[in-house]
Design a protein around this motif. Structure first.
Motif, short mmCIF file in Angstrom:
data_model
loop_
_atom_site.label_atom_id
_atom_site.label_comp_id
_atom_site.label_asym_id
_atom_site.label_seq_id
_atom_site.Cartn_x
_atom_site.Cartn_y
_atom_site.Cartn_z
N CYS A 46 0.84 -1.20 0.00
CA CYS A 46 0.00 0.00 0.00
C CYS A 46 0.88 1.25 0.00
O CYS A 46 1.85 1.33 0.76
CB CYS A 46 -0.88 -0.02 1.25
N PRO A 47 0.55 2.25 -0.82
CA PRO A 47 1.37 3.47 -0.85
C PRO A 47 1.34 4.25 0.46
O PRO A 47 2.20 5.10 0.68
CB PRO A 47 0.72 4.32 -1.96
N HIS A 48 0.39 3.94 1.34
CA HIS A 48 0.30 4.69 2.60
C HIS A 48 1.42 4.30 3.56
O HIS A 48 2.28 5.11 3.88
CB HIS A 48 -1.09 4.48 3.25
N GLN A 49 1.42 3.05 4.01
CA GLN A 49 2.47 2.63 4.95
C GLN A 49 3.13 1.33 4.50
O GLN A 49 3.72 0.62 5.32
CB GLN A 49 1.89 2.47 6.36
N CYS A 70 -7.28 -1.91 1.33
CA CYS A 70 -6.12 -2.15 2.19
C CYS A 70 -6.58 -2.48 3.60
O CYS A 70 -7.40 -1.78 4.18
CB CYS A 70 -5.21 -0.93 2.21
N ALA A 75 -7.82 2.03 2.61
CA ALA A 75 -7.71 2.70 1.31
C ALA A 75 -8.34 1.83 0.22
O ALA A 75 -8.22 0.61 0.26
CB ALA A 75 -6.24 2.97 0.97
N CYS A 84 -5.62 4.92 -6.02
CA CYS A 84 -6.34 5.01 -4.76
C CYS A 84 -7.40 6.11 -4.90
O CYS A 84 -7.06 7.27 -5.15
CB CYS A 84 -5.38 5.34 -3.61
N CYS A 89 -4.05 7.55 1.22
CA CYS A 89 -3.12 7.72 0.09
C CYS A 89 -3.89 8.03 -1.19
O CYS A 89 -3.47 7.63 -2.29
CB CYS A 89 -2.23 6.49 -0.07
N GLU A 90 -5.01 8.74 -1.06
CA GLU A 90 -5.84 9.09 -2.21
C GLU A 90 -4.99 9.72 -3.31
O GLU A 90 -4.14 10.58 -3.03
CB GLU A 90 -6.95 10.05 -1.78
N ASP A 92 -2.68 8.34 -5.00
CA ASP A 92 -1.46 7.56 -5.23
C ASP A 92 -1.85 6.28 -5.97
O ASP A 92 -3.02 5.90 -6.00
CB ASP A 92 -0.78 7.18 -3.91
N ARG A 125 10.96 4.30 -0.40
CA ARG A 125 10.18 4.64 0.79
C ARG A 125 10.75 5.90 1.41
O ARG A 125 11.97 6.04 1.54
CB ARG A 125 10.25 3.51 1.83
#
Ligand code: FES
Length: 127
Positions: A46-49, A70, A75, A84, A89-90, A92, A125
Motif C-alpha cells: 500500500c502506498p500509505h504505509q 487495504c 484505502a 487510490c 493515500c488518495e 497515489d 520509501r
C-alpha cells in the motif's frame, strides 16, 4: 519470465497474492481480475504505509467487489489502474507490474529480477 499463478487461481476471490524470494529480495505481488475481465499485476504494498493489502490470503476486494481494499487503514484502489480513490493515500497508485498470460499461466514479465524490483521499491520509501 517468472511464473506467478494460473488464471483459475483467481476464480474464488478475483485476486491472488504471490510471494517471490525472501529476506531483502522478497517481492509481494498481487494479480487481480478487473471487472472487464482483464488481468493486472501490482506490487502488494500500500502506498500509505507499505503494508500488504490483504487481511486473509487472496482476499483483496472490498465487500462490494468494486475495489481492492487495504487492510491497514481501508484505502480503496481501482483494480484496473491501481489508483487510490479513497483513503489516506488518495490519488497515489499501486506499483504496476507487467504480466503476461500464456495458456492459462500468468507470468511476471519484467527484465529485472524480483529481488531488484523489491529493493528498488524499498529504496523509494520516504519514512
Ligand atoms: S497502510 Fe494501506 S491504508 Fe494505511
Amino acid at each position: 519470465m517468472i511464473f506467478l499463478c494460473r488464471t483459475e487461481d483467481l476464480a474464488r476471490t478475483g485476486a491472488k497474492g504471490i510471494v517471490l524470494g525472501e529476506g531483502s529480495d522478497r517481492l509481494d505481488v498481487v494479480v487481480v481480475r478487473a471487472k472487464d475481465g482483464a488481468l493486472h499485476g501490482y506490487i502488494n504494498s500500500c502506498p500509505h504505509q507499505f503494508l500488504p493489502l490483504e487481511i486473509f490470503p487472496d482476499h483483496f476486494f472490498s465487500e462490494d467487489k468494486k475495489h481492492l481494499i487495504c487492510s491497514g487503514h481501508g484505502a480503496l484502489f481501482e483494480p484496473g489502474t491501481g489508483l487510490c480513490t479513497e483513503g489516506p493515500c488518495e490519488n497515489d497508485y499501486l506499483d504496476r507490474l507487467e504480466i503476461a498470460v500464456t495458456e492459462g499461466a500468468i507470468y511476471l514479465n519484467d527484465a529485472r529480477t524480483p529481488g531488484v524490483v523489491a529493493r528498488e521499491k524499498r529504496s523509494k520509501r520516504n519514512w
